[in-house]
Design a protein around this motif. Structure first.
Motif, PDB file in Angstrom:
ATOM      1  N   ILE A   1      23.855  41.647  28.004  1.00 53.91           N
ATOM      2  CA  ILE A   1      23.504  42.516  26.868  1.00 53.91           C
ATOM      3  C   ILE A   1      22.054  42.971  27.060  1.00 53.91           C
ATOM      4  O   ILE A   1      21.176  42.148  27.317  1.00 53.91           O
ATOM      5  N   GLU A   2      21.838  44.285  26.974  1.00 56.29           N
ATOM      6  CA  GLU A   2      20.501  44.835  27.230  1.00 56.29           C
ATOM      7  C   GLU A   2      19.955  45.491  25.966  1.00 56.29           C
ATOM      8  O   GLU A   2      20.698  46.188  25.272  1.00 56.29           O
ATOM      9  N   ALA A   3      18.659  45.259  25.708  1.00 63.05           N
ATOM     10  CA  ALA A   3      18.005  45.931  24.576  1.00 63.05           C
ATOM     11  C   ALA A   3      16.718  46.573  25.089  1.00 63.05           C
ATOM     12  O   ALA A   3      16.016  45.993  25.922  1.00 63.05           O
ATOM     13  N   THR A   4      16.440  47.780  24.601  1.00 67.79           N
ATOM     14  CA  THR A   4      15.200  48.435  25.023  1.00 67.79           C
ATOM     15  C   THR A   4      14.636  49.268  23.870  1.00 67.79           C
ATOM     16  O   THR A   4      15.389  49.707  22.994  1.00 67.79           O
ATOM     17  N   ARG A   5      13.300  49.459  23.872  1.00 68.30           N
ATOM     18  CA  ARG A   5      12.666  50.302  22.853  1.00 68.30           C
ATOM     19  C   ARG A   5      12.518  51.700  23.449  1.00 68.30           C
ATOM     20  O   ARG A   5      11.894  51.867  24.494  1.00 68.30           O
ATOM     21  N   ILE A   6      13.116  52.705  22.783  1.00 71.62           N
ATOM     22  CA  ILE A   6      13.098  54.063  23.333  1.00 71.62           C
ATOM     23  C   ILE A   6      11.781  54.767  22.983  1.00 71.62           C
ATOM     24  O   ILE A   6      11.127  55.348  23.845  1.00 71.62           O
ATOM     25  N   HIS A   7      11.404  54.750  21.689  1.00 69.21           N
ATOM     26  CA  HIS A   7      10.134  55.380  21.291  1.00 69.21           C
ATOM     27  C   HIS A   7       9.648  54.731  19.990  1.00 69.21           C
ATOM     28  O   HIS A   7      10.333  53.906  19.399  1.00 69.21           O
ATOM     29  N   THR A   8       8.463  55.116  19.547  1.00 68.60           N
ATOM     30  CA  THR A   8       7.895  54.529  18.322  1.00 68.60           C
ATOM     31  C   THR A   8       7.643  55.606  17.269  1.00 68.60           C
ATOM     32  O   THR A   8       6.724  55.493  16.459  1.00 68.60           O
ATOM     33  N   LEU A   9       8.438  56.660  17.277  1.00 70.29           N
ATOM     34  CA  LEU A   9       8.235  57.741  16.303  1.00 70.29           C
ATOM     35  C   LEU A   9       8.835  57.385  14.943  1.00 70.29           C
ATOM     36  O   LEU A   9       8.326  57.785  13.908  1.00 70.29           O
ATOM     37  N   ASN A  10       9.965  56.675  14.967  1.00 71.34           N
ATOM     38  CA  ASN A  10      10.569  56.266  13.694  1.00 71.34           C
ATOM     39  C   ASN A  10      11.403  54.990  13.919  1.00 71.34           C
ATOM     40  O   ASN A  10      11.711  54.627  15.051  1.00 71.34           O
ATOM     41  N   ARG A  11      11.756  54.364  12.789  1.00 69.44           N
ATOM     42  CA  ARG A  11      12.549  53.138  12.882  1.00 69.44           C
ATOM     43  C   ARG A  11      14.017  53.515  13.089  1.00 69.44           C
ATOM     44  O   ARG A  11      14.529  54.455  12.468  1.00 69.44           O
ATOM     45  N   GLY A  12      14.720  52.803  13.961  1.00 67.48           N
ATOM     46  CA  GLY A  12      16.140  53.104  14.167  1.00 67.48           C
ATOM     47  C   GLY A  12      16.799  52.078  15.075  1.00 67.48           C
ATOM     48  O   GLY A  12      16.123  51.290  15.754  1.00 67.48           O
ATOM     49  N   PHE A  13      18.142  52.090  15.100  1.00 65.40           N
ATOM     50  CA  PHE A  13      18.905  51.114  15.890  1.00 65.40           C
ATOM     51  C   PHE A  13      20.184  51.791  16.376  1.00 65.40           C
ATOM     52  O   PHE A  13      20.931  52.367  15.587  1.00 65.40           O
ATOM     53  N   LYS A  14      20.415  51.767  17.681  1.00 69.50           N
ATOM     54  CA  LYS A  14      21.568  52.466  18.265  1.00 69.50           C
ATOM     55  C   LYS A  14      22.376  51.486  19.116  1.00 69.50           C
ATOM     56  O   LYS A  14      21.801  50.647  19.819  1.00 69.50           O
ATOM     57  N   LEU A  15      23.723  51.604  19.039  1.00 70.73           N
ATOM     58  CA  LEU A  15      24.612  50.703  19.790  1.00 70.73           C
ATOM     59  C   LEU A  15      25.500  51.496  20.720  1.00 70.73           C
ATOM     60  O   LEU A  15      26.086  52.499  20.320  1.00 70.73           O
ATOM     61  N   THR A  16      25.657  51.028  21.992  1.00 67.93           N
ATOM     62  CA  THR A  16      26.630  51.658  22.901  1.00 67.93           C
ATOM     63  C   THR A  16      27.368  50.568  23.669  1.00 67.93           C
ATOM     64  O   THR A  16      26.965  49.397  23.656  1.00 67.93           O
ATOM     65  N   GLY A  17      28.459  50.956  24.342  1.00 67.51           N
ATOM     66  CA  GLY A  17      29.226  49.988  25.138  1.00 67.51           C
ATOM     67  C   GLY A  17      30.648  49.808  24.644  1.00 67.51           C
ATOM     68  O   GLY A  17      31.257  48.781  24.897  1.00 67.51           O
ATOM     69  N   GLN A  18      31.185  50.792  23.904  1.00 66.77           N
ATOM     70  CA  GLN A  18      32.560  50.759  23.368  1.00 66.77           C
ATOM     71  C   GLN A  18      32.821  49.456  22.603  1.00 66.77           C
ATOM     72  O   GLN A  18      33.713  48.676  22.936  1.00 66.77           O
ATOM     73  N   LEU A  19      32.034  49.223  21.574  1.00 66.19           N
ATOM     74  CA  LEU A  19      32.140  47.984  20.799  1.00 66.19           C
ATOM     75  C   LEU A  19      33.102  48.166  19.631  1.00 66.19           C
ATOM     76  O   LEU A  19      33.156  49.217  19.007  1.00 66.19           O
ATOM     77  N   GLY A  20      33.848  47.085  19.311  1.00 67.10           N
ATOM     78  CA  GLY A  20      34.748  47.105  18.162  1.00 67.10           C
ATOM     79  C   GLY A  20      33.985  46.892  16.861  1.00 67.10           C
ATOM     80  O   GLY A  20      32.777  46.603  16.869  1.00 67.10           O
ATOM     81  N   GLU A  21      34.675  47.005  15.731  1.00 69.60           N
ATOM     82  CA  GLU A  21      34.039  46.896  14.409  1.00 69.60           C
ATOM     83  C   GLU A  21      33.309  45.564  14.234  1.00 69.60           C
ATOM     84  O   GLU A  21      32.181  45.510  13.769  1.00 69.60           O
ATOM     85  N   VAL A  22      33.990  44.449  14.611  1.00 75.25           N
ATOM     86  CA  VAL A  22      33.409  43.110  14.398  1.00 75.25           C
ATOM     87  C   VAL A  22      32.127  42.955  15.214  1.00 75.25           C
ATOM     88  O   VAL A  22      31.131  42.420  14.747  1.00 75.25           O
ATOM     89  N   MET A  23      32.140  43.488  16.440  1.00 77.87           N
ATOM     90  CA  MET A  23      30.972  43.349  17.305  1.00 77.87           C
ATOM     91  C   MET A  23      29.814  44.207  16.801  1.00 77.87           C
ATOM     92  O   MET A  23      28.646  43.812  16.892  1.00 77.87           O
ATOM     93  N   LYS A  24      30.134  45.380  16.240  1.00 74.76           N
ATOM     94  CA  LYS A  24      29.075  46.230  15.660  1.00 74.76           C
ATOM     95  C   LYS A  24      28.411  45.510  14.496  1.00 74.76           C
ATOM     96  O   LYS A  24      27.189  45.544  14.339  1.00 74.76           O
ATOM     97  N   GLU A  25      29.239  44.844  13.676  1.00 80.76           N
ATOM     98  CA  GLU A  25      28.674  44.096  12.535  1.00 80.76           C
ATOM     99  C   GLU A  25      27.811  42.940  13.030  1.00 80.76           C
ATOM    100  O   GLU A  25      26.767  42.645  12.454  1.00 80.76           O
ATOM    101  N   SER A  26      28.249  42.276  14.121  1.00 81.43           N
ATOM    102  CA  SER A  26      27.443  41.191  14.713  1.00 81.43           C
ATOM    103  C   SER A  26      26.073  41.719  15.116  1.00 81.43           C
ATOM    104  O   SER A  26      25.052  41.053  14.926  1.00 81.43           O
ATOM    105  N   ALA A  27      26.065  42.929  15.692  1.00 81.47           N
ATOM    106  CA  ALA A  27      24.797  43.531  16.131  1.00 81.47           C
ATOM    107  C   ALA A  27      23.897  43.842  14.940  1.00 81.47           C
ATOM    108  O   ALA A  27      22.683  43.602  14.980  1.00 81.47           O
ATOM    109  N   GLU A  28      24.502  44.350  13.846  1.00 83.60           N
ATOM    110  CA  GLU A  28      23.726  44.644  12.627  1.00 83.60           C
ATOM    111  C   GLU A  28      23.110  43.361  12.061  1.00 83.60           C
ATOM    112  O   GLU A  28      21.951  43.332  11.643  1.00 83.60           O
ATOM    113  N   ILE A  29      23.916  42.283  12.052  1.00 84.09           N
ATOM    114  CA  ILE A  29      23.431  40.992  11.538  1.00 84.09           C
ATOM    115  C   ILE A  29      22.274  40.492  12.407  1.00 84.09           C
ATOM    116  O   ILE A  29      21.241  40.046  11.898  1.00 84.09           O
ATOM    117  N   ALA A  30      22.452  40.585  13.747  1.00 82.49           N
ATOM    118  CA  ALA A  30      21.393  40.130  14.662  1.00 82.49           C
ATOM    119  C   ALA A  30      20.103  40.917  14.425  1.00 82.49           C
ATOM    120  O   ALA A  30      19.011  40.343  14.367  1.00 82.49           O
TER     121      ALA A  30
END
Length: 428
Positions: free
Chosen positions: A268-297
């Motif tokens: 699992i890879e995480a990177t900071r793209i820019h510091t212009l605004n706050r945001g969070f993006k997910l990729t990798g064909q994740l299912g609903e449960v895994m997306k929620e896990s990412a939000e919780i994390a």
């Protein structure tokens, strides 16, 4: 009492681990006739309960046919691929099986064609499935589930030497003295060409080697061939599997996943793209449960950054992207919670995590680490990738302790109750 009542066993495991073979072995060891029929894709309940005699071409159900063919009342009947049963306007075969597989009800099983009560209580039913998800609850409740997991290299090596290789030689009619294979070649074959959980692919590749060697033996009838590790590329082409490099660096964590094909490592890879605004993006064909896990994390790490030694304002202006390779593979499930949190924490601390550690566990908003399934498969996947340090949830300690010693040998396992236990291992 002098008699034994039938029972209903369900063998669950990835393809090619020998579920059908176990059914045959049970029948052999009990000295009973064996009858197998596949219920995969079956849509018509008349296949099980029979057609009414008023129809042209009516036939009794498969179970009556099994008893007729076996000529005894206590055969071993295998219902193959019970997780792939369909349902249509013609009825639901899974519901028709409820009566058949209930020891209290199948004493008086009624076939529509015979129109007579039939006693199925002495029959030993063995069912097979790859996953439990698609089996209806009431049906699953009636069966005793036995899990079969994938094989590690050592087990595959023993299976290939004792069973698969002699079987292929016999098929080709080649005497053992004229064609042999070295242990090193078998190991290279398993690790480079047949890394799946079962042994089907391994058997195909061994068959290919035997066929290519037979052509050489026909050209030179006196020759004796011994296949070594260096001969594999010439016969089978380049290895399908390369030794995967375990990804490491800031924001990269190795997780453990469990699929119907067995265990797998999941970077699992995480990177900071820019510091212009706050945001969070997910990729990798994740299912609903895994997306929620990412939000919780993300929520948990953002609110506890100070406690874990990160800059408390890091996420205030950071647009963070979290990716789970490989992009084309669909993924779902809650067990990557602590892995995602660790990737985000590594990014926020700007510190690479400890090398050679893999983990699995569900994370809650208060930082509890909850238990997950498939411990054995995940441990096998870690061993396959030469990872020898694991983090597992404390609640899974019992499942880990039950594993055979040869799987636990050389592994360091940390059990985590809260996320702080995970952070301690990775960053201290």
């Amino acid at each position: 009492k002098g008699e034994i009542a039938g029972s209903i066993v369900l063998l669950v495991g990835p393809p090619g681990v020998g579920k059908t073979s176990i059914g045959k072995s049970i029948a052999e060891s009990l000295g009973r006739p064996f009858y197998r029929f596949s219920v995969g894709g079956m849509r018509d309940e008349a296949e099980i309960k029979g057609h009414r005699r008023t129809y042209i071409g009516a036939m009794p159900g498969k179970l009556v046919q099994a008893l007729k063919e076996a000529e005894v009342m206590n055969p071993v009947i295998m219902l193959d691929e019970i997780d792939k049963m369909g349902s249509s306007y013609q009825g639901d075969p899974a519901s028709a099986l409820l009566e058949t597989l209930d020891p209290e009800q199948n004493v008086e099983f009624l076939d529509h064609y015979l129109d007579l009560r039939l006693d199925l209580s002495k029959v030993l039913f063995v069912c097979t499935a790859n996953t439990l998800d698609s089996i209806p609850g009431p049906l699953l409740d009636r069966m005793e589930v036995i899990r079969l997991s994938g094989y590690i290299t050592e087990e595959k090596l023993a299976i290939a030497k004792r069973h698969l290789w002699p079987k292929q030689l016999e098929k080709a009619g080649v005497p053992k003295t004229r064609l042999s294979i070295s242990d090193a070649a078998l190991r290279a074959l398993i690790e480079g060409y047949a890394r799946e959980a079962g042994v089907r692919q391994l058997e195909k590749q061994l068959g290919k080697l035997v066929r290519k060697s037979v052509v050489k033996l026909l050209d030179d009838p006196e020759a004796k061939i011994r296949i070594g590790a260096k001969d594999l590329e010439g016969a089978l082409g380049m290895p399908v599997f390369r030794n995967e490099r375990v990804l490491d660096g800031i924001g990269v964590i190795t997780g453990l996943a469990w699929t119907s094909m067995g265990g797998a490592t999941l970077p699992i890879e995480a990177t900071r793209i820019h510091t212009l605004n706050r945001g969070f993006k997910l990729t990798g064909q994740l299912g609903e449960v895994m997306k929620e896990s990412a939000e919780i994390a993300y929520s948990y790490v953002s609110s506890h950054l100070k406690q874990f030694g990160g800059d408390p304002t890091f996420f205030d202006q950071a647009f963070v992207h979290l990716h789970v390779p490989e992009g084309a593979t669909p993924k779902d499930g809650p067990s990557a919670g602590i892995t995602m949190a660790s990737a985000l924490l590594s990014l926020a601390r700007n510190q690479a995590p400890k090398k050679g550690v893999a983990m699995t566990g569900e994370l809650t908003l208060t930082g509890q680490v909850l238990p997950i399934g498939g411990v054995r498969e995940k441990v096998i996947a870690a061993r396959r990738q030469k990872i020898h340090e694991l983090i597992l949830p404390e609640a899974n300690r019992g499942s880990y302790e039950e594993l055979p010693d040869y799987l636990k040998e050389g592994l360091t396992v940390h059990f985590a109750k809260r996320y702080s236990d995970v952070a301690k291992v990775l960053f201290d």
